[in-house]
Write a protein that holds these residues in place. Structure first.
Motif, PDB file in Angstrom:
ATOM      1  N   TRP A  61      30.331  46.320  42.300  1.00  0.00           N
ATOM      2  CA  TRP A  61      31.384  45.520  41.650  1.00  0.00           C
ATOM      3  C   TRP A  61      30.935  44.076  41.462  1.00  0.00           C
ATOM      4  O   TRP A  61      31.096  43.507  40.373  1.00  0.00           O
ATOM      5  CB  TRP A  61      32.660  45.572  42.480  1.00  0.00           C
ATOM      6  N   THR A 298      37.011  40.744  34.946  1.00  0.00           N
ATOM      7  CA  THR A 298      37.834  39.761  35.642  1.00  0.00           C
ATOM      8  C   THR A 298      39.028  39.304  34.818  1.00  0.00           C
ATOM      9  O   THR A 298      39.799  38.456  35.255  1.00  0.00           O
ATOM     10  CB  THR A 298      36.987  38.527  36.012  1.00  0.00           C
ATOM     11  N   GLY A 299      39.167  39.838  33.596  1.00  0.00           N
ATOM     12  CA  GLY A 299      40.348  39.547  32.798  1.00  0.00           C
ATOM     13  C   GLY A 299      40.229  38.336  31.916  1.00  0.00           C
ATOM     14  O   GLY A 299      41.167  38.015  31.197  1.00  0.00           O
ATOM     15  N   ARG A 304      44.234  44.122  29.308  1.00  0.00           N
ATOM     16  CA  ARG A 304      44.801  45.187  30.118  1.00  0.00           C
ATOM     17  C   ARG A 304      45.650  46.071  29.203  1.00  0.00           C
ATOM     18  O   ARG A 304      46.275  45.587  28.247  1.00  0.00           O
ATOM     19  CB  ARG A 304      45.642  44.610  31.253  1.00  0.00           C
ATOM     20  N   ASP A 316      48.793  48.488  33.107  1.00  0.00           N
ATOM     21  CA  ASP A 316      47.808  47.466  33.446  1.00  0.00           C
ATOM     22  C   ASP A 316      46.434  48.064  33.743  1.00  0.00           C
ATOM     23  O   ASP A 316      45.777  47.688  34.703  1.00  0.00           O
ATOM     24  CB  ASP A 316      48.308  46.666  34.650  1.00  0.00           C
ATOM     25  N   GLN A 317      45.980  48.969  32.885  1.00  0.00           N
ATOM     26  CA  GLN A 317      44.695  49.636  33.087  1.00  0.00           C
ATOM     27  C   GLN A 317      43.558  48.821  32.461  1.00  0.00           C
ATOM     28  O   GLN A 317      43.726  48.177  31.435  1.00  0.00           O
ATOM     29  CB  GLN A 317      44.715  51.031  32.464  1.00  0.00           C
ATOM     30  N   GLN A 318      42.386  48.898  33.106  1.00  0.00           N
ATOM     31  CA  GLN A 318      41.204  48.248  32.537  1.00  0.00           C
ATOM     32  C   GLN A 318      40.471  49.140  31.556  1.00  0.00           C
ATOM     33  O   GLN A 318      39.831  48.649  30.622  1.00  0.00           O
ATOM     34  CB  GLN A 318      40.233  47.851  33.655  1.00  0.00           C
ATOM     35  N   ARG A 352      41.620  51.478  36.989  1.00  0.00           N
ATOM     36  CA  ARG A 352      41.999  50.101  37.275  1.00  0.00           C
ATOM     37  C   ARG A 352      41.351  49.689  38.590  1.00  0.00           C
ATOM     38  O   ARG A 352      41.685  50.204  39.649  1.00  0.00           O
ATOM     39  CB  ARG A 352      43.522  49.957  37.367  1.00  0.00           C
ATOM     40  N   ASP A 354      40.376  46.089  40.557  1.00  0.00           N
ATOM     41  CA  ASP A 354      40.583  44.643  40.504  1.00  0.00           C
ATOM     42  C   ASP A 354      39.692  43.842  41.435  1.00  0.00           C
ATOM     43  O   ASP A 354      39.777  42.621  41.444  1.00  0.00           O
ATOM     44  CB  ASP A 354      42.049  44.322  40.816  1.00  0.00           C
ATOM     45  N   GLY A 355      38.869  44.484  42.214  1.00  0.00           N
ATOM     46  CA  GLY A 355      38.024  43.729  43.132  1.00  0.00           C
ATOM     47  C   GLY A 355      37.167  44.657  43.963  1.00  0.00           C
ATOM     48  O   GLY A 355      37.217  45.875  43.830  1.00  0.00           O
ATOM     49  N   GLN A 358      38.978  47.535  45.959  1.00  0.00           N
ATOM     50  CA  GLN A 358      39.367  48.700  45.169  1.00  0.00           C
ATOM     51  C   GLN A 358      38.154  49.482  44.687  1.00  0.00           C
ATOM     52  O   GLN A 358      38.202  50.712  44.561  1.00  0.00           O
ATOM     53  CB  GLN A 358      40.232  48.274  43.982  1.00  0.00           C
ATOM     54  N   GLY A 371      43.087  53.704  42.143  1.00  0.00           N
ATOM     55  CA  GLY A 371      42.505  53.087  40.954  1.00  0.00           C
ATOM     56  C   GLY A 371      42.104  54.073  39.879  1.00  0.00           C
ATOM     57  O   GLY A 371      41.672  53.661  38.805  1.00  0.00           O
TER      58      GLY A 371
END
Length: 451
Positions: A61, A298-299, A304, A316-318, A352, A354-355, A358, A371
């Motif tokens: 990640w 990282t958005g 999303r 809110d899926q990547q 998803r 986020d870091g 996850q 996720g």
């Protein structure tokens, strides 16, 4: 004849039952091998292995989502953690136990998958008449020049097909529209349409064939040829696909639709779709992806997504991947296959992360992780705060207005394939230990649905 069929089914059932029992015995032996010789050593092996997997995932990640020193640290962590765990096993004298458990677990997985492997899955073929006026569209540049390398034009013409090359009229010009050429061929009396090219071109011409009720011939002259693979065709030698013109049979398969555009494999939203939109992606895939992923993950640059798969909300899926029938693995790009193409349902994989925490959870728990969502649906609607979304349709970069709706046209496409196909064995089924236990106990397990 019925006696032979019944005997064959009985032998298959007995074989599956034996393999299921072997799988369970190997799994139990793998667990016991961790604890019997070394006492508490088994706990150390399991905990250090899980911790190593989590740390390596966190490293991946950091490598993907950051730049500079953090990316370097992530690379070192991802590469160094497995080495560190191995050195721990050696220093503690636990490596024989760990190696034995790993080998036994591999045997358990192999036997379990073979036990669940059932013949008779896949596509039902029916006899097909030989086409009289087949028209094949061929892209000479596709798949690093497979059309020329395998002499597909001359071989097709010897079999009575008319070949139309998908090439610019002049150097540097625009490529012709394959769908328009296909419609011209139909107007001139073609009784079969075929394509030697990538999956994106296959889909466009397949839609024309489906519209006019004509059979469609897939020639595996693209780069990846996912559609050809799931049809059981020879991807190493595309000229073998031409045998369908003289000794073929017909399959009925589903055809995907995304916002009115056909697809035969997948529609990707989010991370992958954002990357393939970049102009440099075609010439430098890895470099472009690594340069863009930090902003996307990282958005800062990525969007999303919200989606609705039938009645299931995905917020809110990547990344979101919608496929023409579900794959047997959540990662189709990593070697997954579709056991069938006529199940009438879309496959959906939503991610998803986020870091690093996850990412580690996804690595350790897999499909059980919060996720990752893997499901099937008849209709998928993707929305976003933006008025348009970058979308990759069968690997081709597009931009579509929101909301984007994906559906299937069940069994809309008639595909002509050779009788002799090297990949006709069904893909490995999803592993279900509940079904393995049921088989081992002689019970009739519930079928894993691909539809």
């Amino acid at each position: 004849m019925s006696t032979d069929v019944s005997g064959g089914r009985a032998r298959t059932a007995a074989r599956s039952r034996l393999l299921a029992r072997c799988a369970l015995l190997a799994a139990v032996a793998a667990v016991l091998s961790l604890f019997l010789p070394f006492g508490d050593g088994g706990v150390l092996i399991v905990l250090s292995g899980l911790a190593g997997l989590a740390l390596a995932a966190a490293g991946v990640w950091w490598f993907l989502a950051h730049r500079g020193p953090v990316r370097l640290l992530g690379a070192l962590l991802a590469a160094g953690t497995p080495v560190g765990v191995l050195l721990l096993y050696v220093a503690s004298g636990l490596w024989p136990s760990a190696l034995t458990a790993l080998a036994l677990w591999a045997v358990a997985l192999f036997c379990a998958r073979r036990a669940l492997h059932r013949r008779g899955l896949g596509h039902r073929a029916r006899p097909a008449r030989r086409p009289v006026r087949p028209v094949l569209l061929m892209n000479p540049q596709s798949g690093d020049g497979k059309v020329v390398k395998f002499d597909l034009v001359e071989k097709a013409e010897r079999l009575g097909a008319r070949v139309v090359l998908l090439a610019p009229a002049e150097p540097g010009g625009e490529f012709p529209d394959p769908a328009a050429l296909a419609r011209e061929a139909v107007a001139e009396g073609a009784d079969l349409l075929g394509v030697a090219g990538g999956d994106g071109t296959q889909a466009l011409v397949a839609a024309v064939a489906a519209e006019h009720g004509l059979p469609f011939l897939v020639i595996s002259a693209g780069t990846r040829n996912h559609f050809a693979m799931d049809l059981g065709l020879d991807r190493a030698d595309p000229s073998r696909c031409l045998k369908a013109l003289t000794d073929g049979e017909e399959l009925r398969v589903d055809l995907g639709d995304v916002a009115g555009r056909p697809f035969v494999n997948t529609v990707s939203f989010g991370v992958y779709a954002d990357v393939v939109q970049h102009p440099e992606y075609r010439d430098a895939k890895a470099e472009t992806a690594l340069s863009m992923l930090p902003d996307i993950l990282t958005g800062e640059a990525g969007r999303r997504l919200d989606a609705r798969a039938d009645a299931t909300e995905l917020s809110d899926q990547q990344a979101l991947l919608v496929s023409n029938n579900p794959y047997n693995s959540p990662d189709p790009l990593g070697g997954g296959r579709r056991p069938r193409l006529d199940g009438g349902r879309l496959g959906v994989v939503a991610v998803r992360v986020d870091g690093p925490a996850q990412a580690a959870d996804l690595a350790v728990r897999g499909a059980m992780s919060a996720g990752l969502n893997v499901l099937t649906a008849r209709r998928v609607e993707v929305t976003s705060t933006a008025s348009e979304l970058p979308v990759a349709v069968d690997g081709e970069a597009l931009t579509l207005p929101t909301p984007v709706v994906c559906t299937l046209r069940p069994r809309a496409l008639r595909v002509l394939v050779p009788r002799d196909r090297p990949g006709t064995l069904p893909a490995a089924p999803p592993l279900s230990w509940r079904r393995v236990v049921a088989l081992a106990l002689g019970r009739r397990p519930g079928r894993t649905s691909h539809a």
